[in-house]
Design a protein around this motif. Structure first.
Motif, PDB file in Angstrom:
ATOM      1  N   CYS A  24      49.379  54.433  26.343  1.00 50.62           N
ATOM      2  CA  CYS A  24      49.058  54.502  27.789  1.00 50.62           C
ATOM      3  C   CYS A  24      47.336  54.061  27.669  1.00 50.62           C
ATOM      4  CB  CYS A  24      49.326  55.543  28.371  1.00 50.62           C
ATOM      5  SG  CYS A  24      48.786  55.698  30.131  1.00 50.62           S
ATOM      6  N   ASP A  25      47.162  53.123  28.458  1.00 44.29           N
ATOM      7  CA  ASP A  25      45.535  52.796  28.599  1.00 44.29           C
ATOM      8  C   ASP A  25      45.203  53.189  29.963  1.00 44.29           C
ATOM      9  OD1 ASP A  25      42.967  51.993  28.572  1.00 44.29           O
ATOM     10  OD2 ASP A  25      43.443  49.736  28.856  1.00 44.29           O
ATOM     11  N   LEU A  26      44.342  54.617  29.795  1.00 46.26           N
ATOM     12  CA  LEU A  26      43.914  55.173  30.902  1.00 46.26           C
ATOM     13  C   LEU A  26      42.627  54.678  31.747  1.00 46.26           C
ATOM     14  CD1 LEU A  26      44.426  59.010  29.812  1.00 46.26           C
ATOM     15  CD2 LEU A  26      45.900  57.417  31.307  1.00 46.26           C
ATOM     16  N   ALA A  27      42.345  54.267  32.941  1.00 46.12           N
ATOM     17  CA  ALA A  27      41.132  53.783  33.255  1.00 46.12           C
ATOM     18  C   ALA A  27      40.277  55.100  33.343  1.00 46.12           C
ATOM     19  CB  ALA A  27      41.597  53.618  34.897  1.00 46.12           C
ATOM     20  N   GLY A  28      39.055  54.782  33.313  1.00 49.83           N
ATOM     21  CA  GLY A  28      38.083  55.586  33.301  1.00 49.83           C
ATOM     22  C   GLY A  28      37.810  56.057  34.717  1.00 49.83           C
ATOM     23  N   SER A  29      37.042  57.470  34.822  1.00 51.80           N
ATOM     24  CA  SER A  29      36.963  58.152  35.980  1.00 51.80           C
ATOM     25  C   SER A  29      35.949  57.150  36.867  1.00 51.80           C
ATOM     26  CB  SER A  29      36.114  59.424  35.765  1.00 51.80           C
ATOM     27  OG  SER A  29      34.827  59.340  35.364  1.00 51.80           O
ATOM     28  N   GLU A  30      36.161  57.246  38.068  1.00 54.11           N
ATOM     29  CA  GLU A  30      35.487  56.291  38.869  1.00 54.11           C
ATOM     30  C   GLU A  30      34.300  57.003  39.563  1.00 54.11           C
ATOM     31  OE1 GLU A  30      35.699  53.051  39.673  1.00 54.11           O
ATOM     32  OE2 GLU A  30      37.003  52.914  37.839  1.00 54.11           O
ATOM     33  N   ARG A  31      32.916  56.770  39.467  1.00 54.94           N
ATOM     34  CA  ARG A  31      31.923  57.293  39.902  1.00 54.94           C
ATOM     35  C   ARG A  31      31.620  56.865  41.221  1.00 54.94           C
ATOM     36  NH1 ARG A  31      31.524  62.249  37.188  1.00 54.94           N
ATOM     37  NH2 ARG A  31      31.416  61.685  35.039  1.00 54.94           N
ATOM     38  N   ILE A  32      32.126  57.360  42.369  1.00 50.72           N
ATOM     39  CA  ILE A  32      31.881  56.666  43.788  1.00 50.72           C
ATOM     40  C   ILE A  32      30.496  56.527  44.215  1.00 50.72           C
ATOM     41  CG2 ILE A  32      32.520  56.884  46.218  1.00 50.72           C
ATOM     42  CD1 ILE A  32      34.941  56.854  44.437  1.00 50.72           C
ATOM     43  N   SER A  33      29.657  57.395  43.900  1.00 50.11           N
ATOM     44  CA  SER A  33      28.275  57.111  43.958  1.00 50.11           C
ATOM     45  C   SER A  33      27.714  56.039  43.484  1.00 50.11           C
ATOM     46  CB  SER A  33      27.291  58.481  43.946  1.00 50.11           C
ATOM     47  OG  SER A  33      27.445  58.638  42.451  1.00 50.11           O
ATOM     48  N   LYS A  34      28.091  55.753  42.188  1.00 46.19           N
ATOM     49  CA  LYS A  34      27.602  54.576  41.339  1.00 46.19           C
ATOM     50  C   LYS A  34      28.100  53.199  41.553  1.00 46.19           C
ATOM     51  CE  LYS A  34      26.797  53.854  36.356  1.00 46.19           C
ATOM     52  NZ  LYS A  34      26.573  54.273  35.142  1.00 46.19           N
ATOM     53  N   THR A  35      29.532  53.229  41.753  1.00 44.62           N
ATOM     54  CA  THR A  35      30.095  52.078  41.818  1.00 44.62           C
ATOM     55  C   THR A  35      29.831  51.440  43.558  1.00 44.62           C
ATOM     56  OG1 THR A  35      32.298  52.926  42.693  1.00 44.62           O
ATOM     57  CG2 THR A  35      31.719  52.348  40.082  1.00 44.62           C
ATOM     58  N   GLU A  36      29.704  52.433  44.368  1.00 42.53           N
ATOM     59  CA  GLU A  36      29.309  52.275  45.719  1.00 42.53           C
ATOM     60  C   GLU A  36      30.858  51.576  46.475  1.00 42.53           C
ATOM     61  OE1 GLU A  36      25.929  50.220  46.368  1.00 42.53           O
ATOM     62  OE2 GLU A  36      24.591  51.763  45.808  1.00 42.53           O
ATOM     63  N   ALA A  37      31.669  52.129  46.053  1.00 47.94           N
ATOM     64  CA  ALA A  37      33.233  51.491  46.142  1.00 47.94           C
ATOM     65  C   ALA A  37      33.492  51.764  47.942  1.00 47.94           C
ATOM     66  CB  ALA A  37      34.196  51.943  45.457  1.00 47.94           C
ATOM     67  N   THR A  38      34.138  50.760  48.379  1.00 41.84           N
ATOM     68  CA  THR A  38      34.380  51.217  50.048  1.00 41.84           C
ATOM     69  C   THR A  38      35.904  50.670  49.938  1.00 41.84           C
ATOM     70  OG1 THR A  38      33.682  49.037  50.633  1.00 41.84           O
ATOM     71  CG2 THR A  38      32.027  50.912  50.646  1.00 41.84           C
ATOM     72  N   GLY A  39      36.547  50.925  51.140  1.00 48.36           N
ATOM     73  CA  GLY A  39      37.754  50.277  51.414  1.00 48.36           C
ATOM     74  C   GLY A  39      39.034  50.594  50.395  1.00 48.36           C
ATOM     75  N   GLN A  40      39.515  49.470  50.264  1.00 44.21           N
ATOM     76  CA  GLN A  40      40.881  49.950  49.240  1.00 44.21           C
ATOM     77  C   GLN A  40      40.466  50.049  47.760  1.00 44.21           C
ATOM     78  OE1 GLN A  40      43.917  49.830  49.975  1.00 44.21           O
ATOM     79  NE2 GLN A  40      44.526  50.232  47.781  1.00 44.21           N
ATOM     80  N   ARG A  41      39.118  49.718  47.554  1.00 41.39           N
ATOM     81  CA  ARG A  41      38.599  50.223  46.358  1.00 41.39           C
ATOM     82  C   ARG A  41      38.430  51.573  46.092  1.00 41.39           C
ATOM     83  NH1 ARG A  41      33.405  47.580  43.434  1.00 41.39           N
ATOM     84  NH2 ARG A  41      33.973  48.554  41.391  1.00 41.39           N
ATOM     85  N   LEU A  42      37.779  52.137  47.130  1.00 44.73           N
ATOM     86  CA  LEU A  42      37.502  53.527  47.243  1.00 44.73           C
ATOM     87  C   LEU A  42      38.833  54.309  47.256  1.00 44.73           C
ATOM     88  CD1 LEU A  42      35.417  55.717  47.889  1.00 44.73           C
ATOM     89  CD2 LEU A  42      35.874  55.590  50.380  1.00 44.73           C
ATOM     90  N   VAL A  43      39.975  53.787  47.805  1.00 44.45           N
ATOM     91  CA  VAL A  43      41.375  54.435  47.875  1.00 44.45           C
ATOM     92  C   VAL A  43      41.768  54.498  46.202  1.00 44.45           C
ATOM     93  CG1 VAL A  43      43.546  54.361  48.652  1.00 44.45           C
ATOM     94  CG2 VAL A  43      41.763  54.038  50.197  1.00 44.45           C
ATOM     95  N   GLU A  44      41.623  53.452  45.648  1.00 43.52           N
ATOM     96  CA  GLU A  44      41.990  53.192  44.428  1.00 43.52           C
ATOM     97  C   GLU A  44      41.259  54.132  43.413  1.00 43.52           C
ATOM     98  OE1 GLU A  44      41.792  50.041  40.916  1.00 43.52           O
ATOM     99  OE2 GLU A  44      42.713  49.222  42.970  1.00 43.52           O
ATOM    100  N   ALA A  45      40.000  54.290  43.489  1.00 44.79           N
ATOM    101  CA  ALA A  45      38.965  55.191  42.753  1.00 44.79           C
ATOM    102  C   ALA A  45      39.648  56.451  42.991  1.00 44.79           C
ATOM    103  CB  ALA A  45      37.680  54.887  43.417  1.00 44.79           C
ATOM    104  N   ALA A  46      39.885  56.888  44.058  1.00 41.46           N
ATOM    105  CA  ALA A  46      40.315  58.345  44.281  1.00 41.46           C
ATOM    106  C   ALA A  46      41.301  58.677  43.724  1.00 41.46           C
ATOM    107  CB  ALA A  46      40.233  58.696  45.874  1.00 41.46           C
ATOM    108  N   ALA A  47      42.360  57.846  43.833  1.00 37.64           N
ATOM    109  CA  ALA A  47      43.770  57.891  43.011  1.00 37.64           C
ATOM    110  C   ALA A  47      43.648  58.049  41.476  1.00 37.64           C
ATOM    111  CB  ALA A  47      44.605  56.663  43.327  1.00 37.64           C
TER     112      ALA A  47
END
Length: 135
Positions: A24-47
């Motif tokens: 299993c290849d796990l994705a790394g944690s998503e730092r919202i403040s660093k990536t400035e993700a919005t919209g669908q990308r933000l939802v995916e990062a939270a998941a």
């Protein structure tokens, strides 16, 4: 996630053996403040973050020999249950970055790896092995 089921028969004793290998290849944690993700990308990062938190909770419960291990807190931990239960053996690789701009993520990853290493799995209750690599 890739799961290989292997069956074998000892030709002398006739004993049948069963084993499973889960990769299993796990994705790394998503730092919202660093990536400035919005919209669908933000939802995916939270998941992704929710799944990684749930995995950490499973390892904490296993490390503390808790009566209840929260495998059903996420789809990830539910799918990985056979690979990280008390009768399993597991090898966890953490991937870190030598770049100073990724210091926060690197330290967080090393802390996670160090915590996971303290979990005892398998019939011999051996510690999980963690290997570090840099990219």
């Amino acid at each position: 996630m890739l799961t290989l089921c292997v069956n074998g028969v000892d030709s002398v004793s006739g004993t049948t053996y069963h084993g499973t290998l889960t990769l299993c290849d796990l994705a790394g944690s998503e730092r919202i403040s660093k990536t400035e993700a919005t919209g669908q990308r933000l939802v995916e990062a939270a998941a992704i973050n929710k799944s990684l938190t749930a995995l950490g909770q499973v390892f904490t419960a296993l490390k503390n020999n808790a009566l209840h291990v929260p495998y059903r807190n996420s789809k990830l931990t539910h799918l990985l249950q056979p690979a990280v239960n008390r009768d399993a053996k597991a090898c966890i690789f953490v991937n870190i970055s030598p770049s100073i701009k990724n210091l926060g993520e690197t330290l967080s990853t090393l802390q996670f790896g160090s915590s996971v290493r303290q979990v005892s799995l398998g019939k011999a209750a051996q510690h999980l092995t963690t290997a570090k690599s840099s990219t």
